[in-house]
Design an enzyme around this catalytic site. Structure first.
Site, short mmCIF file in Angstrom:
data_model
loop_
_atom_site.label_atom_id
_atom_site.label_comp_id
_atom_site.label_asym_id
_atom_site.label_seq_id
_atom_site.Cartn_x
_atom_site.Cartn_y
_atom_site.Cartn_z
N THR A 124 24.19 -11.31 -4.32
CA THR A 124 22.76 -11.49 -4.08
C THR A 124 22.12 -10.18 -3.64
OG1 THR A 124 21.21 -12.45 -2.46
CG2 THR A 124 23.50 -12.39 -1.80
N ASP A 125 20.80 -10.08 -3.85
CA ASP A 125 20.10 -8.87 -3.37
C ASP A 125 20.05 -8.80 -1.85
OD1 ASP A 125 18.16 -10.81 -2.82
OD2 ASP A 125 16.53 -9.75 -3.83
N GLU A 126 20.38 -9.93 -1.19
CA GLU A 126 20.37 -9.93 0.29
C GLU A 126 21.35 -8.90 0.86
OE1 GLU A 126 18.78 -12.27 2.46
OE2 GLU A 126 17.96 -13.64 0.97
N TYR A 148 24.22 -14.95 6.71
CA TYR A 148 24.40 -15.31 5.30
C TYR A 148 24.61 -14.04 4.47
CZ TYR A 148 22.80 -16.10 0.47
OH TYR A 148 22.68 -16.09 -0.91
N LYS A 152 27.93 -12.74 2.37
CA LYS A 152 27.89 -12.45 0.93
C LYS A 152 28.28 -10.99 0.67
CE LYS A 152 26.62 -14.67 -2.11
NZ LYS A 152 27.34 -15.59 -3.06
P1 NAD Z 1 22.92 -23.96 -3.53
O1 NAD Z 1 22.98 -23.97 -2.04
O2 NAD Z 1 21.84 -24.70 -4.23
O3 NAD Z 1 24.31 -24.50 -4.12
C1 NAD Z 1 25.56 -24.16 -3.60
C2 NAD Z 1 26.59 -25.06 -4.23
O4 NAD Z 1 27.89 -24.68 -3.74
C3 NAD Z 1 26.42 -26.54 -3.86
O5 NAD Z 1 26.59 -27.35 -5.00
C4 NAD Z 1 27.52 -26.80 -2.84
O6 NAD Z 1 27.98 -28.15 -2.82
C5 NAD Z 1 28.60 -25.84 -3.34
N1 NAD Z 1 29.54 -25.45 -2.26
C6 NAD Z 1 29.23 -24.99 -1.03
N2 NAD Z 1 30.36 -24.76 -0.32
C7 NAD Z 1 31.39 -25.05 -1.14
C8 NAD Z 1 32.79 -25.00 -1.01
N3 NAD Z 1 33.37 -24.59 0.13
N4 NAD Z 1 33.58 -25.37 -2.06
C9 NAD Z 1 33.00 -25.78 -3.23
N5 NAD Z 1 31.67 -25.86 -3.41
C10 NAD Z 1 30.88 -25.51 -2.39
O7 NAD Z 1 22.93 -22.42 -3.94
P2 NAD Z 1 22.20 -21.64 -5.12
O8 NAD Z 1 20.84 -21.28 -4.70
O9 NAD Z 1 22.42 -22.36 -6.38
O10 NAD Z 1 23.06 -20.28 -5.13
C11 NAD Z 1 24.24 -20.19 -5.90
C12 NAD Z 1 24.81 -18.79 -5.72
O11 NAD Z 1 23.86 -17.79 -6.12
C13 NAD Z 1 25.21 -18.45 -4.29
O12 NAD Z 1 26.41 -17.72 -4.31
C14 NAD Z 1 24.05 -17.59 -3.80
O13 NAD Z 1 24.48 -16.69 -2.79
C15 NAD Z 1 23.67 -16.86 -5.08
N6 NAD Z 1 22.27 -16.42 -5.16
C16 NAD Z 1 21.26 -17.30 -4.95
C17 NAD Z 1 19.94 -16.87 -5.09
C18 NAD Z 1 18.79 -17.83 -4.91
O14 NAD Z 1 17.64 -17.39 -4.93
N7 NAD Z 1 19.02 -19.13 -4.77
C19 NAD Z 1 19.67 -15.54 -5.43
C20 NAD Z 1 20.75 -14.66 -5.65
C21 NAD Z 1 22.04 -15.12 -5.52
P1 TYD Z 2 13.99 -18.49 1.48
O1 TYD Z 2 13.55 -19.41 0.39
O2 TYD Z 2 14.73 -19.07 2.63
O3 TYD Z 2 14.85 -17.33 0.78
P2 TYD Z 2 15.41 -15.93 1.39
O4 TYD Z 2 15.27 -15.94 2.85
O5 TYD Z 2 16.84 -15.96 0.96
O6 TYD Z 2 14.61 -14.88 0.71
O7 TYD Z 2 12.74 -17.72 2.05
C1 TYD Z 2 11.88 -16.95 1.21
C2 TYD Z 2 10.77 -16.38 2.07
O8 TYD Z 2 9.99 -17.45 2.59
C3 TYD Z 2 11.27 -15.61 3.29
O9 TYD Z 2 10.40 -14.51 3.54
C4 TYD Z 2 11.15 -16.61 4.43
C5 TYD Z 2 9.93 -17.42 4.02
N1 TYD Z 2 9.92 -18.83 4.50
C6 TYD Z 2 8.87 -19.28 5.29
O10 TYD Z 2 7.92 -18.53 5.60
N2 TYD Z 2 8.91 -20.58 5.73
C7 TYD Z 2 9.93 -21.41 5.44
O11 TYD Z 2 9.91 -22.60 5.89
C8 TYD Z 2 11.00 -20.95 4.61
C9 TYD Z 2 12.15 -21.84 4.25
C10 TYD Z 2 10.95 -19.63 4.15
#
Ligand code: NAD
Ligand code: TYD
Length: 339
Positions: A124-126, A148, A152
Site C-alpha cells: 500500500t502507499d501507506e 496498520y 504493511k
Molecule cells: P478488506 O479489509 O476489505 O478485506 C480484507 C480481507 O482479508 C477480508 O476478506 C478478510 O476476511 C481477510 N482476512 C483478514 N485477515 C485474514 C487472515 N488472517 N486470514 C485470511 N483472511 C484474512 O481489505 P481491502 O481494502 O480489500 O484491502 C486488500 C489489500 O489491499 C490489503 O492488503 C490492503 O492493505 C491493500 N490495499 C488496500 C487499499 C484500499 O484502499 N482499500 C489500498 C492499497 C492497498
Molecule cells: P480511510 O478511508 O480510513 O483510508 P486511509 O486512512 O487508509 O487513507 O480514510 C480516508 C481519509 O478520510 C483519511 O484522511 C481519514 C478520513 N476519514 C474521516 O475524515 N472520517 C472518517 O470517519 C473516516 C473513516 C476517514
C-alpha cells in the site's frame, strides 16, 4: 493459471476475483479467507459460486498446514489478506501484526517451499507515510505513520527479502486509496455515502483538508493482472506504485457525495482528528507505466458517481452489515460514540 487469492472475500479481493474470472475464463481461482468482520460471502454473486473454476476455503493465512496444502495446487499467489483499517489499528494493533506480518511470513515461506511461480504481494502507499513535496516514488524512504501502515511495511520488506534471499518470484504493488463496489462501510467513501443516505452525520476528522490519491478498484485489479502475467525479468523483486493521480481532500469527497445524493452540508460534522493522521498520500505511477505499459482506464468523475449509484442500488448489501453485524455496531459505537 491456478491462482491462490488470499483475502478474496474482502473489497479489492472480491473485485479481483470477478475481474479475473471474466478476463481469464480458463484460470482457476482458490480463495483463502478467514471471513473476519471485513470478509463477506455476499461479495460473490451467483455466477461466481456456480463457476467450476472458483473454489472458496474458509481459513486463516496463519494456518501453516492449510496454507501449505493449498500451495501445492496453485502456480501463483495474490496476497490481499490483511487487517486494513487505520483507525482500528490505532485502537488495537496486535491483530495487524499477526495477520499482516506473521500471516505474510507463513504465505511466503510456504510459497518458497512449493516453488510458486509468481507471488504478487499487495502492499500500500501507506508505507511511505507523508508525501510531502512530491508524489512518492518507489525509492523513497518508508516512514509509515500508523500501526496498520507499519505492519504493511514489515510485510512489504519481508516479501522483498524472499526475493533477495531465496529468489522467490515476488512482485509488490503499492496502490493508493481504492473506491468502488463492496467496500466495507468503515472506510471514508462507503461510510459517508451510506450515512448520507440515512441522513446521519458525516464525521470529518479535524479540518478535513487531508488529501488522498483515489483510484477506481478495477484499475487496481488491471495493474495486479499486469504484474501477474508479465515477464519475470521485468517484475521479479520489483516494487510498483499504482495510482490514477486523482488527489482530493476529505472535504472534496464529502462535497461530491452530498451533491450526488442531494443532501445538505449540515450533515458534515467535524470530529476529533485521527492521531498521526497522514496529511497527504500521493504516489507516482510512472514506473509501472514505463515498464509494463499499464495505464488507468477509469476517470474519477464517472466512477465516483457509478460507485455512489452502486451503494444506492445495493442497500441490502450494506444494510446487512450496518444493521445486522454486531462487529459493525460495536465499531461505530467505539469510534464515533453512537450505536
Ligand atoms: P478488506 O479489509 O476489505 O478485506 C480484507 C480481507 O482479508 C477480508 O476478506 C478478510 O476476511 C481477510 N482476512 C483478514 N485477515 C485474514 C487472515 N488472517 N486470514 C485470511 N483472511 C484474512 O481489505 P481491502 O481494502 O480489500 O484491502 C486488500 C489489500 O489491499 C490489503 O492488503 C490492503 O492493505 C491493500 N490495499 C488496500 C487499499 C484500499 O484502499 N482499500 C489500498 C492499497 C492497498
Ligand atoms: P480511510 O478511508 O480510513 O483510508 P486511509 O486512512 O487508509 O487513507 O480514510 C480516508 C481519509 O478520510 C483519511 O484522511 C481519514 C478520513 N476519514 C474521516 O475524515 N472520517 C472518517 O470517519 C473516516 C473513516 C476517514
Amino acid at each position: 493459471m491456478r491462482i491462490l487469492v488470499t483475502g478474496g472475500a474482502g473489497f479489492i479481493g472480491s473485485n479481483f476475483v470477478s475481474y479475473t474470472l471474466k478476463k481469464h475464463p480458463d484460470d482457476r481461482i482458490i480463495v483463502l479467507d478467514a471471513l473476519t468482520y471485513a470478509g463477506n460471502l455476499e461479495n460473490f454473486d451467483k455466477e461466481i459460486w456456480n463457476n467450476p473454476n472458483f473454489q472458496f476455503f474458509h481459513g486463516n493465512i496463519t494456518d501453516e498446514k492449510l496454507v501449505k496444502e493449498l500451495m501445492r495446487n496453485v502456480d501463483a499467489v495474490v496476497h490481499f489478506a490483511a487487517e486494513t483499517h487505520v483507525d482500528r489499528s490505532i485502537r488495537e494493533a496486535g491483530t495487524f501484526l499477526e495477520t499482516d506480518i506473521w500471516g505474510t511470513y507463513i504465505l511466503l515461506d510456504s510459497a518458497r517451499l512449493a516453488g510458486i511461480e509468481r507471488f504478487v504481494h499487495i502492499s500500500t502507499d501507506e508505507v511511505y507515510g507523508e508525501a510531502e513535496d512530491h508524489a512518492s516514488v518507489e525509492g523513497d524512504d518508508l516512514k509509515p505513520k500508523s500501526p496498520y501502515a507499519a505492519s504493511k511495511t514489515g510485510a512489504d520488506r519481508l516479501a522483498w527479502s524472499y526475493w533477495t534471499t531465496y529468489e522467490l518470484p515476488v512482485t509488490i504493488s503499492r496502490c493508493s486509496n481504492n473506491y468502488g463496489p463492496f467496500q466495507y462501510p468503515e472506510k471514508l467513501i462507503p461510510l459517508f455515502v451510506t450515512n448520507a443516505m440515512e441522513d446521519k452525520p458525516l464525521p470529518v476528522y479535524g479540518h478535513g483538508k487531508n488529501t488522498r490519491d483515489w483510484i477506481y478498484v478495477l484499475d487496481h485489479c488491471s495493474a495486479i493482472d499486469a504484474l501477474m502475467r508479465s515477464d519475470g525479468d521485468k517484475v521479479n523483486g520489483e516494487v510498483f506504485n499504482v495510482s490514477s493521480e486523482h488527489e482530493l481532500s476529505v472535504l472534496d469527497i464529502t462535497g461530491i457525495i452530498l451533491k450526488a445524493l442531494g443532501k445538505p452540508e449540515s450533515l458534515i460534522n467535524h470530529v476529533e482528528d485521527r492521531p498521526g493522521h497522514v496529511i497527504r498520500h500521493a504516489v507516482d505511477p510512472s514506473k509501472i507505466n514505463k515498464v509494463l505499459g499499464w495505464k488507468p482506464e477509469y476517470g474519477f468523475v464517472e466512477n465516483i458517481e457509478k460507485t455512489i449509484d452502486w451503494y444506492r442500488n445495493n442497500e441490502t448489501w450494506w444494510r446487512n452489515l450496518k444493521e445486522k453485524q454486531a462487529e459493525y455496531k460495536e465499531w461505530i459505537k467505539a469510534q464515533y460514540g453512537k450505536g
